[in-house]
Scaffold this motif. Structure first.
Motif, PDB file in Angstrom:
ATOM      1  N   ALA A 154     -29.016  29.137   5.384  1.00  0.00           N
ATOM      2  CA  ALA A 154     -27.903  28.253   5.728  1.00  0.00           C
ATOM      3  C   ALA A 154     -27.557  28.354   7.213  1.00  0.00           C
ATOM      4  CB  ALA A 154     -26.679  28.595   4.882  1.00  0.00           C
ATOM      5  N   LEU A 155     -27.685  29.549   7.779  1.00  0.00           N
ATOM      6  CA  LEU A 155     -27.444  29.714   9.217  1.00  0.00           C
ATOM      7  C   LEU A 155     -28.482  28.949  10.026  1.00  0.00           C
ATOM      8  CD1 LEU A 155     -26.536  33.522   9.317  1.00  0.00           C
ATOM      9  CD2 LEU A 155     -24.990  31.606   9.813  1.00  0.00           C
ATOM     10  N   PHE A 156     -29.745  28.973   9.577  1.00  0.00           N
ATOM     11  CA  PHE A 156     -30.784  28.149  10.191  1.00  0.00           C
ATOM     12  C   PHE A 156     -30.347  26.682  10.205  1.00  0.00           C
ATOM     13  CE2 PHE A 156     -34.304  31.303   9.222  1.00  0.00           C
ATOM     14  CZ  PHE A 156     -34.782  31.377  10.520  1.00  0.00           C
ATOM     15  N   HIS A 157     -29.942  26.198   9.045  1.00  0.00           N
ATOM     16  CA  HIS A 157     -29.633  24.784   8.887  1.00  0.00           C
ATOM     17  C   HIS A 157     -28.374  24.392   9.661  1.00  0.00           C
ATOM     18  CE1 HIS A 157     -32.006  25.055   4.853  1.00  0.00           C
ATOM     19  NE2 HIS A 157     -32.769  25.163   5.922  1.00  0.00           N
ATOM     20  N   LYS A 158     -27.391  25.259   9.658  1.00  0.00           N
ATOM     21  CA  LYS A 158     -26.162  25.007  10.425  1.00  0.00           C
ATOM     22  C   LYS A 158     -26.502  24.852  11.908  1.00  0.00           C
ATOM     23  CE  LYS A 158     -21.560  27.043  11.249  1.00  0.00           C
ATOM     24  NZ  LYS A 158     -21.656  27.301  12.699  1.00  0.00           N
ATOM     25  N   LEU A 200     -33.642  21.646   1.855  1.00  0.00           N
ATOM     26  CA  LEU A 200     -33.919  22.297   0.571  1.00  0.00           C
ATOM     27  C   LEU A 200     -35.393  22.662   0.404  1.00  0.00           C
ATOM     28  CD1 LEU A 200     -31.586  20.356  -1.885  1.00  0.00           C
ATOM     29  CD2 LEU A 200     -31.366  22.727  -1.109  1.00  0.00           C
ATOM     30  N   TYR A 201     -36.241  22.095   1.240  1.00  0.00           N
ATOM     31  CA  TYR A 201     -37.651  22.494   1.212  1.00  0.00           C
ATOM     32  C   TYR A 201     -37.790  23.965   1.612  1.00  0.00           C
ATOM     33  CZ  TYR A 201     -42.657  22.494   2.412  1.00  0.00           C
ATOM     34  OH  TYR A 201     -44.004  22.778   2.500  1.00  0.00           O
ATOM     35  N   LEU A 223     -23.237  23.028  -0.734  1.00  0.00           N
ATOM     36  CA  LEU A 223     -24.249  22.162  -1.342  1.00  0.00           C
ATOM     37  C   LEU A 223     -23.593  21.261  -2.370  1.00  0.00           C
ATOM     38  CD1 LEU A 223     -27.190  24.672  -1.955  1.00  0.00           C
ATOM     39  CD2 LEU A 223     -27.191  22.769  -0.329  1.00  0.00           C
ATOM     40  N   SER A 224     -23.890  19.967  -2.320  1.00  0.00           N
ATOM     41  CA  SER A 224     -23.343  19.031  -3.293  1.00  0.00           C
ATOM     42  C   SER A 224     -24.082  19.163  -4.616  1.00  0.00           C
ATOM     43  CB  SER A 224     -23.477  17.598  -2.767  1.00  0.00           C
ATOM     44  OG  SER A 224     -24.851  17.230  -2.687  1.00  0.00           O
ATOM     45  N   GLU A 225     -23.521  18.604  -5.655  1.00  0.00           N
ATOM     46  CA  GLU A 225     -24.185  18.608  -6.954  1.00  0.00           C
ATOM     47  C   GLU A 225     -25.514  17.868  -6.881  1.00  0.00           C
ATOM     48  OE1 GLU A 225     -23.798  20.024  -9.969  1.00  0.00           O
ATOM     49  OE2 GLU A 225     -22.270  21.241  -8.970  1.00  0.00           O
ATOM     50  N   GLU A 226     -25.531  16.785  -6.109  1.00  0.00           N
ATOM     51  CA  GLU A 226     -26.762  16.024  -5.961  1.00  0.00           C
ATOM     52  C   GLU A 226     -27.856  16.880  -5.323  1.00  0.00           C
ATOM     53  OE1 GLU A 226     -28.467  11.897  -3.893  1.00  0.00           O
ATOM     54  OE2 GLU A 226     -26.487  12.679  -3.337  1.00  0.00           O
ATOM     55  N   GLU A 227     -27.490  17.683  -4.324  1.00  0.00           N
ATOM     56  CA  GLU A 227     -28.460  18.557  -3.672  1.00  0.00           C
ATOM     57  C   GLU A 227     -28.965  19.622  -4.644  1.00  0.00           C
ATOM     58  OE1 GLU A 227     -27.339  18.784   1.001  1.00  0.00           O
ATOM     59  OE2 GLU A 227     -25.718  19.302  -0.400  1.00  0.00           O
ATOM     60  N   ILE A 228     -28.057  20.226  -5.387  1.00  0.00           N
ATOM     61  CA  ILE A 228     -28.448  21.263  -6.349  1.00  0.00           C
ATOM     62  C   ILE A 228     -29.384  20.688  -7.407  1.00  0.00           C
ATOM     63  CG2 ILE A 228     -27.587  22.793  -8.166  1.00  0.00           C
ATOM     64  CD1 ILE A 228     -25.108  23.270  -6.378  1.00  0.00           C
ATOM     65  N   GLU A 229     -29.109  19.461  -7.850  1.00  0.00           N
ATOM     66  CA  GLU A 229     -29.959  18.820  -8.851  1.00  0.00           C
ATOM     67  C   GLU A 229     -31.357  18.497  -8.313  1.00  0.00           C
ATOM     68  OE1 GLU A 229     -27.784  15.427 -10.180  1.00  0.00           O
ATOM     69  OE2 GLU A 229     -26.284  16.619 -11.278  1.00  0.00           O
ATOM     70  N   MET A 230     -31.503  18.422  -6.986  1.00  0.00           N
ATOM     71  CA  MET A 230     -32.798  18.117  -6.381  1.00  0.00           C
ATOM     72  C   MET A 230     -33.681  19.351  -6.212  1.00  0.00           C
ATOM     73  SD  MET A 230     -33.587  14.950  -5.670  1.00  0.00           S
ATOM     74  CE  MET A 230     -34.763  15.103  -4.311  1.00  0.00           C
ATOM     75  N   ILE A 231     -33.145  20.536  -6.423  1.00  0.00           N
ATOM     76  CA  ILE A 231     -33.912  21.765  -6.175  1.00  0.00           C
ATOM     77  C   ILE A 231     -35.217  21.807  -6.975  1.00  0.00           C
ATOM     78  CG2 ILE A 231     -33.890  24.275  -6.540  1.00  0.00           C
ATOM     79  CD1 ILE A 231     -30.963  24.228  -5.530  1.00  0.00           C
TER      80      ILE A 231
END
Length: 337
Positions: free
Chosen positions: A144-148, A248-249, A281-289
């Motif tokens: 997450a620190l990378f992404h931030k 998320l990749y 993370l949104s629910e949509e993001e979690i569902e894409m894992i």
């Protein structure tokens, strides 16, 4: 990870060794240094020790995978992460001429060399389930620190020359590594099954989109071999595949080769817990894992089928066969709408 034709391994390694010895000549402080290969996968990696016992890591890049300016972009990101984030990374070293990257040519083929600082630590143990689950919480926070950092520097990084990791370059018509359809153990029935899953993945990614909060500069290879555990710390190495992809990749790459393990769900839950301490993370993001994890799994099938190294020989066609259950489970839960 990169692409290279199968060649006589001894001849290949001989050229890498020559490049490593020539690379050390760019550093006057390493004239009397020892140099030992410690890994050969996509690149050749060497442990270098100078006369005073100080250690470094020397990377000889696989030919024809990156241009010099692409490696320089990787180095710029490493330096930026070091200066602007708490992430512990292996830093590039300037040679006597002030450059980070040097070209060595043999038989009309260029090998690029880069020297890095040495980091203490050992790769996580995939067989130590309890420790690994705990470590994935820390890894989630680091990711997450990378992404931030990437999101905050989005406009600056847009100009970087790095590869793009999207459906087309992973599973589609322009695969950076190889076609998953040419992986080991493929049969007409298996190809048909996996193609169905690939089409579902493509549809979901198109709907998910590439907004700057979902798609940007990522490490793209956070598998266990590229992590160093040192006490309670996790250090990150090998940015060779860094490029532009879905955030998320990075999670999907963290479970490379262990996607079929029974503790996978626990790893994901722990990673999400750590990640959420920095970014929501949104629910949509979690569902894409699961979609990203299966996409990576199919990509690794192409890698195993197009490489000749210790890891691919160990995995073999069994890695493809083990994927059947994952693909069927994914299809049972995901249908093209």
């Amino acid at each position: 990870m990169g692409q290279m034709d199968f060649l006589d391994l001894e001849a290949v390694l001989s050229t890498f060794h020559q490049a490593a010895n020539d690379a050390l000549k760019e550093f006057s402080c390493l004239v009397e240094a020892s140099c030992k290969m410690i890994d050969y996968s996509e690149n050749a990696t060497y442990l270098v020790e100078d006369a005073q016992g100080k250690r470094y890591i020397l990377r000889i890049s696989r030919p024809n995978y990156h241009k010099k300016e692409e490696i320089e972009a990787e180095i710029a990101w490493l330096n930026s992460l070091h200066e602007q984030s708490p992430i512990d990374v292996s830093l590039p070293m300037r040679a006597d001429d002030g450059d980070y990257v040097h070209a060595h040519q043999y038989n009309d083929t260029i090998y690029y060399s880069t020297l890095f600082t040495f980091l203490e630590g050992n790769a996580p143990d995939e067989n130590n389930e309890e420790n690994l689950i705990h470590q994935f919480e820390t890894l989630g926070k680091i990711t997450a620190l990378f992404h931030k950092h990437t999101i905050e520097q989005h406009d600056h990084y847009e100009d970087f020359q790095r590869m793009i990791w999207d459906y087309d370059t992973i599973l589609g018509q322009s695969p950076k590594w190889a076609r998953w359809q040419d992986g080991l153990g493929m049969t007409p029935a298996r190809i048909a099954l996996y193609e169905e899953a690939s089409q579902v993945i493509q549809k979901k990614l198109e709907a998910f989109g590439k907004s700057k909060t979902r798609f940007g500069l990522i490490h793209a290879d956070l598998r266990l071999a590229n992590l160093l555990i040192y006490g309670d710390e996790i250090k990150v190495i090998d940015f060779d595949d860094c490029g532009f992809g879905w955030y998320l990749y990075d999670l999907a790459t963290s479970v490379s080769f262990i996607e079929h393990m029974p503790y996978l769900d626990d790893l994901i839950a722990s990673w999400i817990k750590g990640y959420s301490q920095v970014r929501t993370l949104s629910e949509e993001e979690i569902e894409m894992i699961p979609t990203f994890i299966l996409m990576r799994r199919l990509q690794l099938i192409s890698w195993v089928g197009s490489r000749d190294n210790e890891t691919t020989r160990l995995l073999g066609e069994n890695y493809t066969i083990q994927s059947d259950a994952l693909v069927k489970n994914y299809l049972a839960k995901n249908k093209i709408v």
